[in-house]
Every structure is written in structure tokens, then in C-alpha cells.
Design an enzyme around this catalytic site. Sequence first.
Site, PDB file in Angstrom:
ATOM      1  N   GLU A 136       0.894  -1.165   0.000  1.00 43.72           N
ATOM      2  CA  GLU A 136       0.000   0.000   0.000  1.00 43.72           C
ATOM      3  C   GLU A 136       0.919   1.198   0.000  1.00 43.72           C
ATOM      4  O   GLU A 136       1.708   1.379   0.920  1.00 43.72           O
ATOM      5  CB  GLU A 136      -0.890  -0.097   1.247  1.00 43.72           C
ATOM      6  CG  GLU A 136      -2.073   0.822   1.216  1.00 43.72           C
ATOM      7  CD  GLU A 136      -1.777   2.040   2.039  1.00 43.72           C
ATOM      8  OE1 GLU A 136      -1.187   2.990   1.471  1.00 43.72           O
ATOM      9  OE2 GLU A 136      -2.120   2.044   3.228  1.00 43.72           O
TER      10      GLU A 136
ATOM     11  N   CYS B 103      -2.250   7.726   4.813  1.00 42.84           N
ATOM     12  CA  CYS B 103      -2.311   7.309   3.403  1.00 42.84           C
ATOM     13  C   CYS B 103      -3.509   7.935   2.724  1.00 42.84           C
ATOM     14  O   CYS B 103      -3.526   8.083   1.506  1.00 42.84           O
ATOM     15  CB  CYS B 103      -2.453   5.794   3.308  1.00 42.84           C
ATOM     16  SG  CYS B 103      -1.465   4.898   4.490  1.00 42.84           S
TER      17      CYS B 103
END
Lengths: 525, 525
Positions: free
Chosen positions: B265, B302
Site C-alpha cells: 500500500e 495514506c
Amino acid sequence: MTLEGKQLIGSQAVEAKGEPIHAVNPATGETLEPGYKAGSKAEVERACELAWAAFDSYRETGLEARATFLETIADEIEALGDTLIERAMQESGLPQARLQGERGRTCGQLRLFASVVRAGEWLDVRHDPALPDREPMPRVDLRQRHIALGPVAVFGASNFPLAFSVAGGDTASALAAGCPVVVKAHSAHPGTSELVGRALQKAVARCELPEGVFSLLFGSGREVGQGLVSDARIKAVGFTGSRSGGTALMKTAQARPEPIPVYAEMSSINPVFLLPEALKARGKELGEAFVGSLTMGAGQFCTNPGLVIAVKGEALDGFVEAAAEAVKGAGAQTMLTPGIHDAYTQGVNTLGGSDKAREVARGPQGDGPNQCQAGLFVAKASDFLNDEALQAEVFGSTSLVVECADLDEVKALAEGLEGQLTATLQMDDGDIDAARGLLPILERRAGRVMANGWPTGVEVCHAMVHGGPYPATSDSRTTSVGSAAIHRFLRPVCYQNLPDALLPQALKDGNPLNVSRLVDGKREA
Amino acid sequence: MTLEGKQLIGSQAVEAKGEPIHAVNPATGETLEPGYKAGSKAEVERACELAWAAFDSYRETGLEARATFLETIADEIEALGDTLIERAMQESGLPQARLQGERGRTCGQLRLFASVVRAGEWLDVRHDPALPDREPMPRVDLRQRHIALGPVAVFGASNFPLAFSVAGGDTASALAAGCPVVVKAHSAHPGTSELVGRALQKAVARCELPEGVFSLLFGSGREVGQGLVSDARIKAVGFTGSRSGGTALMKTAQARPEPIPVYAEMSSINPVFLLPEALKARGKELGEAFVGSLTMGAGQFCTNPGLVIAVKGEALDGFVEAAAEAVKGAGAQTMLTPGIHDAYTQGVNTLGGSDKAREVARGPQGDGPNQCQAGLFVAKASDFLNDEALQAEVFGSTSLVVECADLDEVKALAEGLEGQLTATLQMDDGDIDAARGLLPILERRAGRVMANGWPTGVEVCHAMVHGGPYPATSDSRTTSVGSAAIHRFLRPVCYQNLPDALLPQALKDGNPLNVSRLVDGKREA
């Protein structure tokens, strides 16, 4: 229907400009008309453009409409009648009954995916309703469904001109998932491919879908194949073929600015373990049955049993003797292409030339070109483990029996194997403990573990896994046969707090599609 | 508990020989004791050896035993009490309340996976019973379950010292799937990692599992990280971090003799679309709320909203004005590490130095080292699309507002974006049509699409998707947050005609585990 030898791009038939590709009848060496002028960048570009234009619309077709489309493809393939079977026989050298069976499988597979689409489990609908009063933080409304990855490039396989080609398992599962498909036809059977491609074009038109849902290209692996996998609009790849071909596609897919998944089904020698009690009780019978599996379809199956593993001794000698007799009596069969026949001959010669492998039988040579002469070799376990040449797949009716000193060496050999599509146990009740010791190893090494059967013959159903760790496939998390193959072409999307008017049908309040849902972690059927 | 600064390998604490790694308190610059001597090949080798030895046994633990293990880890983490929070505060500069919340999330996540393990849907049990009388060919008995992929390498993340680190989402989902885990601790918070690692060791011992189920290594990305990903016994990788770090691991994983899946990720700028009616009705309010999301945790998420997209005009000017005021009033916050602070400063300077981006506000500079000074910039859509520097993620509290000529340009901009974790619509009832036009694009571009919220704050639940197309992640087919994350570490295995004595519990006749099954294509709850 007259074959035209053109690229099928969307609703059009387009003449390309490359050198023409001709099929060769492997049984006679005869060149078959028409030639298919090889496509190039321009055809790839146009097919991908249409596929991309069709994507957003096609992926949102209703369950019923999409299922009907898959069924219409099956109907249109059946409507081709004997024309299809005759052309496929000419191009592949495969017998009529086999191709009729393969057509049944291909159409059955399309109808299976139609039922899977209707059931809607593939959507994996999840809903975690808002909890506005939760402490310390409220929860917002969260819903999930799966959507199609995008246009998929499918590569026709040489050994299943119907079931793993233009409308085969990869195409059926990708279309079921909502992905437009661009197929690169296998050059061994372009006419068969055109016929099936025309059936698909008709189905697209009959179902009033955007034309870009399906295209069929003819050309080289380097230009058309790599061109497709490199195209930014292609989002996944389905391939069945050689290890070198599959790994080349994997490399290309990984080197793209946006890497994409490749589902390549490649190389497997499908070990068969003869456990002691079974071997003792019915070694001869097993030897004969084994050769039946080995020589079926000239051994040109991904699941062909290329390796037999057992503890050495009298019982194994009996098996080998019976198998040798059967090999000697196994009629030669025409192989699919001159190239496959050459590779087979070379593989057998490598075994024959090795001082580590002993030839125990060869089948009859056969008449005419491209005949598969069956073969059986024996080697010692230690030699097998230390010599990569002995471990290589020989695509065709040749197998290697590996003699082990004891069950511990059988286990060590199993641990030493690469990833496989299948692993087979021949066992009796008294072999349960030995089988139990092997099972964890085989589960780690193979996609399908079976007892007292033979690996050839892959049922198209829900529980099938035609897959396995590398190099059997490029992605062990999936299967290329059976209903679970649809999952290869899907990805999850979460919708947070969207107004009902914007939610896709699958996620709307009241569950209008009536699909199974996971609501707050509880399954609602 | 006294921190020892050692590698935790199986049940042991082992002193390595490399240069010691010290955490630095980013709020003070103070070096924290103890040093963690960096591991090398030897420690990787030992951890992988133990993980491999534990694998066959651990993957066959019963549902209840495995669920209890996950709950025991949560209990042991909670038993660390304030020690854990205090150390994490020192090492990360994050406030107490945030870390307490993160601990709650981490333990809740472990307990969620315990419930998922017990429910057993992850096994995806399928059974196609034998049809001995079927024509033309009988069907053999075929059953399928999912098994664990193998030992998993997990990389701790800098920005979630608990929830995405030693016992974070990757570890919890891999353990839930039946995979032993070897964690490489993030060098920014080794003490926090040791504490959680000790809790995990205790849980392994209390549950009498093989010691190799868990190890924790400290060292460099090059030696320990790449060493783990290269090790033949590691079968999958979980990573949360930078794009360069993630793509390096992808390359290594693909170059192995047996390539393995990497779940990285990586990089996302999380576009927020301000639709016209919403912007007109509540531009000021949106500007303030936006900056609340932007500056939360110094923007080190994120899912931080790094990009705002809207049609230019008075309404957008009002939004920018309100946001600018809020940015000016946003107190500086300590960033996680000097390295992250440096990269942030550089990213902001790149924007500031571009003649295509106009600075409209900076936050206060703050006192002390490593302070995140918020920032807001504005650019034109055409410039944004043509300048990669404007598209790069700036990890921290800085965002770029992109002005579009009209809704068509908004759509073109959406199409031009790379893959994202999230996409957000700020919309009112009158924006439904505009939103409907954007939605297909956003679904293709992002793992989560939301309306009238902000992307920060990722609920751990069943419907969450924390994922998305590359480069948001390396694999859009999955999520790294929420219960579906377990599927990343599983693969299907088919069992054909196996005697009941050999079948795994999940597949035995009578369904002794009482799990949901697909029998002959029909769902049995």
C-alpha cells in the site's frame, strides 16, 4: 460459412497487412486456407480502444442481461454445427468425438458462468450500516461490491481449440465478471478461432451490447500478444501455454507503468504417488490405467501424468512391466502441431540421452507426420532431484517413473518438486498413514490433490481448482477452470455514505437484486 | 518491562551484530535507548526456518484455537498498559489520545479477525458430490477449501506504530489465514515494536503454538527487508510505505525463482471533488472541514486529502479563502521522523518553486524540530495534468486545489489521475447528475468512493476497501484494512475423491465445522 481470414474487431471484419498465417493439418502436413494476414499495432490499438469504450457500459449490465449474453454465445457456437467440428479436426488433428466433447464442455462452461452471474455471489456484497451513536466515534455507512477489472487479453491455447481458446474458460469467466475481452487467436487453429469469433460477434449483436465487448486478433506473439499486454487499457491477462511464453507475459505485465495481473497456466508434470499397499495389491492394473491417462489425447494435457513416484521393489517392477506393455501397445496419435511434435521429440531424446534415465518402453512410431510415439523411462530419486533435465515437462505421452529407497525418500522427492496443477495418490486402506504424511506436502505443491483417479479430465464445476503454485501457474490464488475463475477479473470497491440514487443496484437498500449479502458481518442468504 | 534491543526470533531474544538502530524522539531530537543491533542474513535465515517449520502445523489449527490466539494477542497488547503508549509517544511524536485510539483499533482488529476465523467463510468450502451415473461421463467427488499461502513477511509502517506495524492489519490477517509471520520492524519505533513483539511471543507461548508462528527482526531494508522477500520460504509480503519502497519489493518478489504476491500500500493523493451546488451552498464550511482532515495527524495518513478539484469561480474562491484561513490557524505538529519531515519540506518546496502552483497559505512554523507547517496551493487543471511534479504525493499537511474550466475538465482531470485509495465527492441534491457522470471514473480509479465525508479515518469493518489501482497499491484485487484482508493470504485447493479419513475437517461429510458451503452450486448457510 466461408472463412474470410480477417481480424474480428468489434462488429467488423478487418483485413490486416502482415504475413498470412496458415493452419497446417498436422495429420497430413497440408496447408489450410484461408491465410490470416497478421495484425499489428494498428489492430491492437483499435481493439483496445473499442474494449475500453465498451467497458463502463458492459460492466454495469444487469445480471440477467449478462447471463443471457453468455448463453447466447453458447447457442451461437452450437449453431455452427458440424462446420466447427470439421474445421477443428483439420486444424488440430484431434478426433471428432474429442472435439464434440470439448464443444459440449465449452458451451456448458458458458452456461455455468451464466448461472454464476445470476446467483450474484461474485459481487460479494457487504454492508456495514451507519452507527451514528457509536462511541467514541460514529460509524458511517459503508458498502462493498466487486467490479470488473477492465478489458482482458486472452491467449488461445494450442491444446484445447475450443475450451481454452476464443470462447474458452478465460473468455467466459472474464465476460462473466464484466470485462470486455480481446483474444489473440492461437496460430495453430485460426479457422476454428474465426468460426467461434463470428459466433461471439453475433451474440454481442443479438444482445445489443457495445461492439467492443469482444475482438479477435490474429498475429504473432511478439507483435500482437506483447502489444496487447503492454496496452494501458488492458487490465488483466489470461494465458494457457508454455512456461517461456507465460513468463514472458509476466515480465511485460510487470514492466508496464501500471503492472497488471497475469493468469498464466504453464507447466506441470503432475506427479502420481503409488503407495505401497495399492502397488502391492494392484500394480499391474495401475500400470495399465496409468498409460490410459498418459496417452489420452497424445498426452497433450496440462494435467498429463509425467511423473510416477514409488518405493522400488517387486511391486513397482510389476507396475513398470505392465505399463511398458501398455505403452508398446498404445497406438501413435497425431500431435497438435509440428512445433509441439518437435518439442516432444526433443524432450524424449533428452531423457533417452541421459545416463540417469533408463528407457523401458516406446510405443509404435505411427505413420504420417507428427506422430506421438509414447515413452516410459525410469530413474532413481537421487538422480531426479539433482538433474533439472529429468524434471522438465515433456508435453506428450512420455512419463518418468522415479524409484525411491523408502517412504522418506518419497516425501523428500515430493518436497523437491516445483509447483504442480495436480498430485495423485494411488492408495489402499493400508496406505492411509503414508498418505497422511504426504498430504501437507502435496497441498503446498499442487492445486488439486486426488486419490485413486488420474489427473487428466478436469471437471468444470464449482469445487475445481485448475491452478497451483508457480510454475504450474503464475498465480496460485486462483483457478482457470470452474466457477471460481470469475474472481480473477474482479476487484472490490467500497462506497461510503453514497446517496441511494448513486448506489449501484447491487448495493441499494432493500437489496433489489436479491443477492446474498454480508450485513454487519452476518450472512443474509 | 525493560527493553532489551534484541531480535525476537521464535521464542528467543537474540542479539544481532550489526550497527545499532536507535529511535529518535522527533519532538525533541533526543536519541532513545536501547540500540537495536541490526540483523543480517543469519537472523533472516533463522526466522524463516522456524516459520517454515511452524507452517504445516499452524495452518491446520482449529478455528477456535486460531481465533483464541488472535484474541490472546489483543489481551497481551492491552496488558502492556501505559508502557506501550508512553514508548510509542516518545518514538513517534504522536499524541497520547491518538495512540490510545490506535491501540484500540489494533486490538479491535485482532478480535474482528478472530470472529472472521470462527465464522469460517474464508475457507470458501465447496462440494460437488460424485455423480456416478452421469452421462456421458460420471463425475467424481470434488471438494475445495482455501489454505494459507505460507509464511508472510510484514513490514512495519512509520505512520501507524501500532495498527500497521508489528501486530497490525497485515499481521492480523496473515495469522488469521494460517500464515506464520516474520515482521521487519520499522526503524522509527523499535521500542514500540519490541513491546508488541513480546506480547505476541507471549500469546504464541500461552496458546502452545509452534514458536516459528511469529518472529520480529530489526535491521535495514536492504539486508533484512530484501533478505526476507528473497527467502524461498516466504510466500507473500505485506507492506505499507513509500512508492519507491513498495516497487523495490515488487521487483524482488518477481525476480525470485518462485515469484510471490506483494501487497504494498503505497501512494495516494486522495482527490476531493467539490461539486457546484455543494460548493455554492457551503463553500466556507467545506473549506474549514477540509483543513480539519488535511491537518489531522500532521497529514501523515495514506488517505490524506492531497488534492481538491472543482470548477473555478466565486464559490471555489470562497472555499479557498476559508481553507487558507484555517491553514493559517492550524497549529504546527511534530512529524513522525526527521526523514519524513525532510521529505515533506522538499515536497512543499517543489510546489512552492513551481511557477504553475500558487501558494495561498502556510500554517505557523511551530517550535522545535520536525514541525509540520501546513500548506495550501492552487493550480490550473491543464498545468496539473501536464506536470508530474504537481501530481506527486506530499506526505503531510499540504494540499493542492486544482481549478477547472467546467465539469468536463473535472472529468478529464479525474480520468488523468493515477490509482487512488479514495475519491471523495462533496455534493448536494442538485449535484446528483454531475456525480453520476464522475462515478464510473472514480470506481475505476479508487478503492473507496465517498460522499460528503473526508477520506481520513478508515473504518475497520467488513465492507471497507483500503486498496485501489496501482500505484495506490500493488494489487487492486484486495484490501489491507477490514475483514476481507484475510483473502490476500489464501489459495484454493481441490480434493478429488479423497477418503474421509484424509479430508480436512472443513471438508468432511456432515460439515463438522458447521461452516457455510457451496454444495453443487447452491449455498448452504
